[in-house]
Motif scaffolding. Structure first.
Motif, PDB file in Angstrom:
ATOM      1  N   VAL A 224      39.265   6.673 -35.695  1.00  0.00           N
ATOM      2  CA  VAL A 224      38.165   7.417 -36.120  1.00  0.00           C
ATOM      3  C   VAL A 224      38.313   7.483 -37.403  1.00  0.00           C
ATOM      4  CG1 VAL A 224      36.557   9.345 -36.194  1.00  0.00           C
ATOM      5  CG2 VAL A 224      37.665   8.591 -33.944  1.00  0.00           C
ATOM      6  N   ILE A 225      37.045   6.831 -38.532  1.00  0.00           N
ATOM      7  CA  ILE A 225      37.316   6.812 -39.741  1.00  0.00           C
ATOM      8  C   ILE A 225      36.232   7.874 -40.434  1.00  0.00           C
ATOM      9  CG2 ILE A 225      36.542   5.410 -41.721  1.00  0.00           C
ATOM     10  CD1 ILE A 225      37.657   3.161 -40.246  1.00  0.00           C
ATOM     11  N   THR A 226      36.797   8.763 -41.396  1.00  0.00           N
ATOM     12  CA  THR A 226      35.804   9.754 -41.901  1.00  0.00           C
ATOM     13  C   THR A 226      35.715   9.406 -43.548  1.00  0.00           C
ATOM     14  OG1 THR A 226      36.458  11.515 -40.601  1.00  0.00           O
ATOM     15  CG2 THR A 226      35.629  11.946 -42.787  1.00  0.00           C
ATOM     16  N   ASP A 227      34.925   8.930 -44.034  1.00  0.00           N
ATOM     17  CA  ASP A 227      34.420   8.568 -45.394  1.00  0.00           C
ATOM     18  C   ASP A 227      33.520   9.726 -45.952  1.00  0.00           C
ATOM     19  OD1 ASP A 227      34.402   7.308 -47.806  1.00  0.00           O
ATOM     20  OD2 ASP A 227      33.324   5.743 -47.254  1.00  0.00           O
ATOM     21  N   CYS A 228      34.178  10.582 -47.142  1.00  0.00           N
ATOM     22  CA  CYS A 228      33.616  11.457 -47.677  1.00  0.00           C
ATOM     23  C   CYS A 228      33.575  11.332 -49.233  1.00  0.00           C
ATOM     24  CB  CYS A 228      33.867  12.730 -47.106  1.00  0.00           C
ATOM     25  SG  CYS A 228      35.619  13.362 -47.572  1.00  0.00           S
ATOM     26  N   SER A 229      32.593  11.885 -50.044  1.00  0.00           N
ATOM     27  CA  SER A 229      32.561  12.127 -51.370  1.00  0.00           C
ATOM     28  C   SER A 229      32.231  13.335 -51.624  1.00  0.00           C
ATOM     29  CB  SER A 229      31.251  11.199 -51.621  1.00  0.00           C
ATOM     30  OG  SER A 229      31.469  10.832 -53.314  1.00  0.00           O
ATOM     31  N   LEU A 230      33.115  14.105 -52.578  1.00  0.00           N
ATOM     32  CA  LEU A 230      33.098  15.307 -53.075  1.00  0.00           C
ATOM     33  C   LEU A 230      32.586  15.387 -54.564  1.00  0.00           C
ATOM     34  CD1 LEU A 230      36.480  16.642 -51.559  1.00  0.00           C
ATOM     35  CD2 LEU A 230      34.195  16.687 -50.350  1.00  0.00           C
ATOM     36  N   LYS A 231      31.810  16.546 -54.609  1.00  0.00           N
ATOM     37  CA  LYS A 231      31.220  16.383 -55.850  1.00  0.00           C
ATOM     38  C   LYS A 231      32.464  17.181 -57.095  1.00  0.00           C
ATOM     39  CE  LYS A 231      26.315  17.171 -55.192  1.00  0.00           C
ATOM     40  NZ  LYS A 231      25.126  18.068 -55.243  1.00  0.00           N
ATOM     41  N   THR A 232      32.437  16.801 -58.170  1.00  0.00           N
ATOM     42  CA  THR A 232      33.435  17.128 -59.054  1.00  0.00           C
ATOM     43  C   THR A 232      32.670  17.918 -60.301  1.00  0.00           C
ATOM     44  OG1 THR A 232      33.888  15.205 -60.368  1.00  0.00           O
ATOM     45  CG2 THR A 232      35.034  15.753 -58.377  1.00  0.00           C
ATOM     46  N   GLN A 233      33.588  18.804 -60.918  1.00  0.00           N
ATOM     47  CA  GLN A 233      32.810  19.685 -62.356  1.00  0.00           C
ATOM     48  C   GLN A 233      34.219  19.518 -63.245  1.00  0.00           C
ATOM     49  OE1 GLN A 233      31.426  22.708 -60.521  1.00  0.00           O
ATOM     50  NE2 GLN A 233      33.371  24.113 -60.920  1.00  0.00           N
ATOM     51  N   ASN A 234      34.009  19.773 -64.411  1.00  0.00           N
ATOM     52  CA  ASN A 234      34.959  19.988 -65.624  1.00  0.00           C
ATOM     53  C   ASN A 234      35.798  21.166 -64.917  1.00  0.00           C
ATOM     54  OD1 ASN A 234      34.195  17.774 -67.224  1.00  0.00           O
ATOM     55  ND2 ASN A 234      32.797  19.303 -68.301  1.00  0.00           N
ATOM     56  N   PRO A 235      37.178  21.072 -64.822  1.00  0.00           N
ATOM     57  CA  PRO A 235      37.909  22.240 -64.521  1.00  0.00           C
ATOM     58  C   PRO A 235      38.265  23.352 -65.420  1.00  0.00           C
ATOM     59  CG  PRO A 235      39.385  20.365 -65.157  1.00  0.00           C
ATOM     60  CD  PRO A 235      37.982  19.750 -65.228  1.00  0.00           C
ATOM     61  N   GLU A 236      38.191  24.617 -64.916  1.00  0.00           N
ATOM     62  CA  GLU A 236      38.448  25.892 -65.808  1.00  0.00           C
ATOM     63  C   GLU A 236      39.887  25.767 -65.976  1.00  0.00           C
ATOM     64  OE1 GLU A 236      36.823  29.054 -63.748  1.00  0.00           O
ATOM     65  OE2 GLU A 236      34.772  28.059 -63.796  1.00  0.00           O
ATOM     66  N   SER A 237      40.374  26.595 -67.070  1.00  0.00           N
ATOM     67  CA  SER A 237      41.696  26.740 -67.368  1.00  0.00           C
ATOM     68  C   SER A 237      42.093  27.715 -66.657  1.00  0.00           C
ATOM     69  CB  SER A 237      41.668  27.401 -68.928  1.00  0.00           C
ATOM     70  OG  SER A 237      40.832  28.562 -69.058  1.00  0.00           O
ATOM     71  N   LEU A 238      43.515  27.452 -66.079  1.00  0.00           N
ATOM     72  CA  LEU A 238      44.228  28.299 -65.029  1.00  0.00           C
ATOM     73  C   LEU A 238      45.286  29.075 -65.810  1.00  0.00           C
ATOM     74  CD1 LEU A 238      44.270  25.496 -62.267  1.00  0.00           C
ATOM     75  CD2 LEU A 238      42.773  27.468 -62.521  1.00  0.00           C
ATOM     76  N   LEU A 239      45.652  29.984 -65.375  1.00  0.00           N
ATOM     77  CA  LEU A 239      46.619  30.719 -65.817  1.00  0.00           C
ATOM     78  C   LEU A 239      48.153  30.213 -65.337  1.00  0.00           C
ATOM     79  CD1 LEU A 239      45.840  34.503 -65.146  1.00  0.00           C
ATOM     80  CD2 LEU A 239      45.813  33.213 -66.978  1.00  0.00           C
ATOM     81  N   ASP A 240      49.126  30.285 -66.004  1.00  0.00           N
ATOM     82  CA  ASP A 240      50.418  29.512 -65.787  1.00  0.00           C
ATOM     83  C   ASP A 240      51.391  30.386 -64.752  1.00  0.00           C
ATOM     84  OD1 ASP A 240      52.607  27.715 -65.745  1.00  0.00           O
ATOM     85  OD2 ASP A 240      53.258  28.175 -67.661  1.00  0.00           O
ATOM     86  N   PHE A 241      50.761  30.603 -63.602  1.00  0.00           N
ATOM     87  CA  PHE A 241      51.750  31.577 -62.785  1.00  0.00           C
ATOM     88  C   PHE A 241      52.915  30.543 -62.277  1.00  0.00           C
ATOM     89  CE2 PHE A 241      47.715  33.465 -61.987  1.00  0.00           C
ATOM     90  CZ  PHE A 241      47.956  34.840 -61.759  1.00  0.00           C
ATOM     91  N   HIS A 242      54.146  31.054 -62.738  1.00  0.00           N
ATOM     92  CA  HIS A 242      55.312  30.403 -62.262  1.00  0.00           C
ATOM     93  C   HIS A 242      56.473  31.475 -62.287  1.00  0.00           C
ATOM     94  CE1 HIS A 242      55.689  30.192 -66.459  1.00  0.00           C
ATOM     95  NE2 HIS A 242      56.985  29.694 -66.447  1.00  0.00           N
ATOM     96  N   LEU A 243      57.779  31.304 -61.966  1.00  0.00           N
ATOM     97  CA  LEU A 243      58.730  32.141 -62.054  1.00  0.00           C
ATOM     98  C   LEU A 243      59.951  31.486 -62.557  1.00  0.00           C
ATOM     99  CD1 LEU A 243      58.777  33.675 -58.182  1.00  0.00           C
ATOM    100  CD2 LEU A 243      58.008  34.612 -60.258  1.00  0.00           C
ATOM    101  N   GLU A 244      60.343  31.920 -63.683  1.00  0.00           N
ATOM    102  CA  GLU A 244      61.542  31.543 -64.264  1.00  0.00           C
ATOM    103  C   GLU A 244      62.827  32.059 -63.555  1.00  0.00           C
ATOM    104  OE1 GLU A 244      61.533  29.474 -66.793  1.00  0.00           O
ATOM    105  OE2 GLU A 244      59.491  29.556 -67.723  1.00  0.00           O
ATOM    106  N   GLU A 245      63.712  30.710 -63.413  1.00  0.00           N
ATOM    107  CA  GLU A 245      64.723  31.096 -62.427  1.00  0.00           C
ATOM    108  C   GLU A 245      65.772  32.165 -62.931  1.00  0.00           C
ATOM    109  OE1 GLU A 245      66.833  30.760 -58.927  1.00  0.00           O
ATOM    110  OE2 GLU A 245      65.066  29.674 -59.651  1.00  0.00           O
TER     111      GLU A 245
END
Length: 377
Positions: A224-245
């Motif tokens: 079974v084949i599913t072929d889809c196309s998703l609309k895109t937009q300019n990405p918003e800025s994201l916060l840099d969530f991360h844990l320093e070791e």
């Protein structure tokens, strides 16, 4: 309705966040299950009691239930066994088609829905206990004749759960030669990341057609084949969530069934969840403070369900329960979860998810702490 049958609950003014109300709801739901099992239908007395408790919300839920708008989605045989209180290991979900045509996905044992009514009246204003979609799904799981069934493969089920974790937000997709990273944020206080590595794809290649062009996805499964196309937009800025070791002070690796049990025991009337991690007793404690009072859940630092426990210093941090709840959605497909915190109180859940082929993918949730301004003055 028989005139000689009197309701068990009479002249009762609902207060969804009182201890008395919660006790009555719990008793009535259990009594309703027992009543249906005896006669194969909901008696007039039970229906009247449900209306007295839930009001017009129950009327609308009854319409959804009668119109068979609830679908049971499972990766195994379409059978719902047991009552609605013992489903920690369930591999199924429920979908309710609302009167507007919108589809709402509900998770076993969780009183939560993405509809506007639940957000406005249950979470924000606290004027009702639950919404019509949750009530309709509960009625349908008791009366199996009103329940529709859809069976999917285990892989489809995992993909479905992953989609549900991200579908209510705008997602930012990072594509590299090593695979995809999908990120969503909520109010700059919570961030979720899903990592889909290249080995999970049969064929994977990148092609840049320019900003604004759609993302094309081609999926083939069992012919079974599913072929889809998703609309895109300019990405918003994201916060840099991360844990320093060097700033990580605690790390706990545990089996998902333990975390499920813990989260299911949390008081839903509490806005805040408090997390205590310590190298000494009580080691690992989760606390809530709702209308039912203060509740502490203490976990051992060792045991069969905790694979690793490391904590350098004792610290207590508070988080909004509304930010913890979205992280619960990724529990079902995961087999292991890592919990880490740093010196700033940033909390990270990392879920390890195995595919049928043995590959491992990851889903991460970063949750910012609640800052106590009084203590900072």
């Amino acid at each position: 309705m028989d005139s000689d049958k009197k309701p068990l609950i009479k002249d009762f003014t609902p207060n969804p966040y009182s201890v008395k109300y919660n006790d009555i709801v719990d008793h009535l739901l259990k009594e309703s299950v027992e009543d249906f099992e005896k006669s194969g239908k909901f008696s007039d007395k039970i229906l009247l009691n449900l209306y007295n408790i839930f009001g017009t919300v129950f009327e609308r839920a009854l319409e959804l239930y009668e119109e068979r708008r609830v679908t049971h989605i499972s990766s195994s045989a379409p059978i719902v066994k047991g009552d609605c209180y013992n489903r920690n290991n369930a591999r199924w979900l429920l979908q309710v088609k609302g009167f507007s045509g919108s589809i709402y996905t509900l998770f076993p044992e969780i009183n939560f829905c993405t509809c506007l009514s639940f957000r406005n009246q249950v979470i924000d204003n606290r004027v009702i206990f639950t919404c019509k979609h949750v009530l309709a799904s509960w009625l349908a799981t008791i009366d199996k004749e009103k329940l529709l069934y859809q069976q999917i493969t285990s892989q489809q089920f995992q993909h479905f759960l992953l989609y549900q974790s991200f579908c209510n937000h705008n997602a930012t997709c990072f594509a590299t030669e090593n695979g995809l990273k999908i990120t969503v944020e909520d109010a700059k206080c919570m961030q979720a990341n899903a990592y889909i590595s290249r080995p999970l794809f049969v064929e994977y290649y990148l092609k840049e057609d320019g900003t604004g062009n759609p993302l094309s996805i081609l999926i083939e499964e069992n012919g079974v084949i599913t072929d889809c196309s998703l609309k895109t937009q300019n990405p918003e800025s994201l916060l840099d969530f991360h844990l320093e070791e060097e700033n990580v002070y605690s790390r706990v690796v545990l089996k998902t069934e333990l975390l499920k049990d813990i989260l299911n025991e949390l008081d839903p009337t509490s806005e805040i969840i408090e997390l205590l991690l310590s190298p000494e007793e009580p080691f690992f404690r989760i606390s809530t403070n709702g209308l039912a009072g203060i509740c502490h859940i203490e976990l051992p630092h060792d045991g069969d369900l905790i694979e690793n426990f490391k904590c350098n210093t004792a610290a207590t941090t508070k988080y909004k329960l509304a930010h913890i709840k979205p992280a619960m959605k990724a529990l079902s497909p995961a087999y292991k979860v890592s919990l880490r915190t740093d010196t700033c109180g940033l909390l990270c859940f990392q879920y390890m998810i195995k595919t049928d082929e043995g590959s491992v993918s990851y889903v991460e949730y970063y949750i910012s702490p609640v800052i106590d301004l009084d203590k900072q003055e």
